[in-house]
Design an enzyme around this catalytic site. Structure first.
Site, PDB file in Angstrom:
ATOM      1  N   GLU A 174       0.799  -1.221   0.000  1.00 37.74           N
ATOM      2  CA  GLU A 174       0.000   0.000   0.000  1.00 37.74           C
ATOM      3  C   GLU A 174       0.839   1.281   0.000  1.00 37.74           C
ATOM      4  O   GLU A 174       0.808   2.041   0.981  1.00 37.74           O
ATOM      5  CB  GLU A 174      -0.954  -0.005   1.200  1.00 37.74           C
ATOM      6  CG  GLU A 174      -1.881  -1.202   1.247  1.00 37.74           C
ATOM      7  CD  GLU A 174      -2.848  -1.186   2.443  1.00 37.74           C
ATOM      8  OE1 GLU A 174      -2.670  -0.354   3.336  1.00 37.74           O
ATOM      9  OE2 GLU A 174      -3.787  -1.994   2.447  1.00 37.74           O
ATOM     10  N   GLU A 205      -5.435  -8.595   1.032  1.00 34.18           N
ATOM     11  CA  GLU A 205      -6.077  -8.195   2.294  1.00 34.18           C
ATOM     12  C   GLU A 205      -7.558  -7.927   2.036  1.00 34.18           C
ATOM     13  O   GLU A 205      -7.927  -7.296   1.034  1.00 34.18           O
ATOM     14  CB  GLU A 205      -5.497  -6.889   2.862  1.00 34.18           C
ATOM     15  CG  GLU A 205      -4.160  -7.027   3.529  1.00 34.18           C
ATOM     16  CD  GLU A 205      -3.642  -5.707   4.093  1.00 34.18           C
ATOM     17  OE1 GLU A 205      -4.450  -4.839   4.486  1.00 34.18           O
ATOM     18  OE2 GLU A 205      -2.407  -5.565   4.131  1.00 34.18           O
TER      19      GLU A 205
END
Ligand code: IFM
Length: 452
Positions: free
Chosen positions: A173, A356
């Site tokens: 991320e 995720e």
């Protein structure tokens, strides 16, 4: 408590076949503790400033995973997952002078060996936000040199771990590292400047490209890729102005990271930034960044809604009367399917892993059990959302729940619990929540199907 119903997917779903990989994920700073044996990182510094972390906590002990890793691997194995996704703490394996920290590296080698002994494939993330503080002192991701330091660190790790890892992800991320950490300052290191955010993003992407080359060179059998988070952008109304605002937000928050990887360029919104706010892009950078990947990791939690306004042409709108998790994030599985379909149509993506997906809930341990009905619904609906995307032709190869266990949820501290497994932070006792049992049940059923 009644028997927990396993999560269900249609029996003929690709996800029920045994080569689809199910897993659970964690990250070093969020679970490891044992801070005495690593370099301090930007999150240690950030946590030490009053007001930065909602409950005033830090990552010094966390889930004490460094001392409990064998028991944690047994827990992971008991779930029946194919994959464990973890991250390496840069400052645990590399000393300030760039040399290897043998003790830290041996910890990860033993961990991966134990996982492999249980036939669990390991997805190793090289950077999940815990930049050594001594590098931040030299500018951190503002400093182009950090990208090269990251490549050196990655090389040492990959040389040591080699094919013990099934897959490497360079970054987790980069949006969060760059935007939350350098542009709006709600994550470490807490800078607040658009220029800094955009520069950090560019250096992170450069670091990714340089590290990809190291993975190719030193672990040729392992898969190599990156993990991006996406919060799809929806227009508040069907007006042209709001539709345009949603596209601009998508470019600024999502495509800023994906487009350089896929097409070697930043999205058009870069032209709305003043010259002074743009990152310096040196000749050859975009070619380094655009290196081919074996997979794209996608993290999905929620969608965002935008209307026209703000300095860059878009602003957030909060929608009332919709279901939300304990993070106050809207629960919207349909947006997950749409995201996967849209990205696959717009870009020539490599295979996707959902690296995720999960929800925070206000869990409580009662009579030795944790019942988490919202998380059960969330995970069931999002598993189906992935199934629907696959039915629509999206190439998804795996799904990893966030998270294996409750852990340090960054600026929210320990109060937001994302785990399938409940952690009592006083005793460090782990307890399977209902959602863990539902995941375990689904995986056991799939295993039984494959043996028929
Ligand atoms: O806990 C984080 C994780 O570290 C990165 N992705 C989002 C999760 C939930 O906020």
């Amino acid at each position: 408590m009644n028997q927990i119903q396993p999560f269900t997917l249609p029996g003929d779903s690709t996800m029920m076949q045994k080569d689809f990989l199910f897993g659970v994920a964690t990250a070093s700073f969020q679970i490891e503790g044992d801070y005495q044996h690593r370099q301090p990182c930007i999150w240690d510094t950030f946590c030490s400033i009053p007001g930065n972390i909602a409950d005033g906590s830090d990552g010094k002990t966390a889930c004490d995973h460094v001392n409990r890793w064998k028991q944690d691997v047994a827990l992971i194995a008991s779930l029946g997952v194919d994959v464990y996704r973890l991250s390496i703490s840069w400052g645990r394996v590399i000393n300030e002078d760039g040399s290897l920290n043998r003790r830290g590296m041996d910890f990860y080698i033993a961990l991966l060996d134990e996982l492999n002994r249980h036939h669990i494939k390991v997805f190793v993330t090289l950077y999940h936000w815990d930049l050594p503080q001594h590098l931040e002192d030299k500018g951190g991701w503002q400093n182009r040199e950090t990208a090269f330091a990251f490549a050196d660190y990655s090389r040492l790790v990959i040389q040591e771990l080699g094919d013990r890892a099934y897959a490497y992800s360079t970054l987790n991320e980069p949006f969060c590292s760059a935007f939350l950490g350098y542009e709006v300052g709600i994550h470490a290191p807490g800078h607040k400047s658009r220029k800094k955010g955009r520069v950090a993003a560019h250096h992170l992407l450069l670091a990714h490209g340089l590290a990809m080359a190291e993975i190719r060179r030193h672990a040729p059998k392992a898969l190599a890729g990156i993990v991006l988070n996406f919060s799809p952008a929806y227009a508040f109304t069907s007006s042209d102005a709001d539709i345009k605002a949603a596209r601009l937000a998508h470019e600024y928050h999502n495509l800023w990271y994906l487009m350089p990887l896929m097409e070697g360029r930043y999205p058009d919104i870069i032209n709305s930034l003043s010259e002074a706010e743009r990152p310096e892009i040196l000749a050859g950078d975009m070619d380094i960044i655009k290196i081919n990947m074996d997979y794209l990791g996608i993290n999905y939690y929620t969608r965002n809604v935008y209307q026209a306004g703000g300095e860059l042409g878009f602003e957030d709108v909060r929608i009332d009367n919709v279901p939300r998790t304990a993070m106050d994030w809207e629960i919207c599985p349909g947006a997950f399917t749409e995201l996967l379909k849209d990205l696959s149509q717009e870009f020539n993506l490599p295979p996707i892993y959902i690296t995720e997906n999960g929800a925070a809930e206000d869990d409580a341990l009662l009579n030795g059990e944790v019942h988490d009905p919202m998380r059960l619904d969330y995970l069931q609906s999002h598993l189906l959302a992935v199934h629907h995307a696959i039915e629509n032709g999206v190439d998804v190869k795996g799904y990893f729940a966030w998270s294996l266990m409750d852990n340090f949820e960054w600026a929210e501290g320990y109060r937001k619990r994302f785990g399938l497994v409940y952690v009592d932070y006083t005793t460090q006792q782990r307890t399977l929540k209902s959602s863990a049992k539902a995941y375990q049940g689904m995986l056991a059923y799939r295993q039984a199907l494959s043996q028929k």
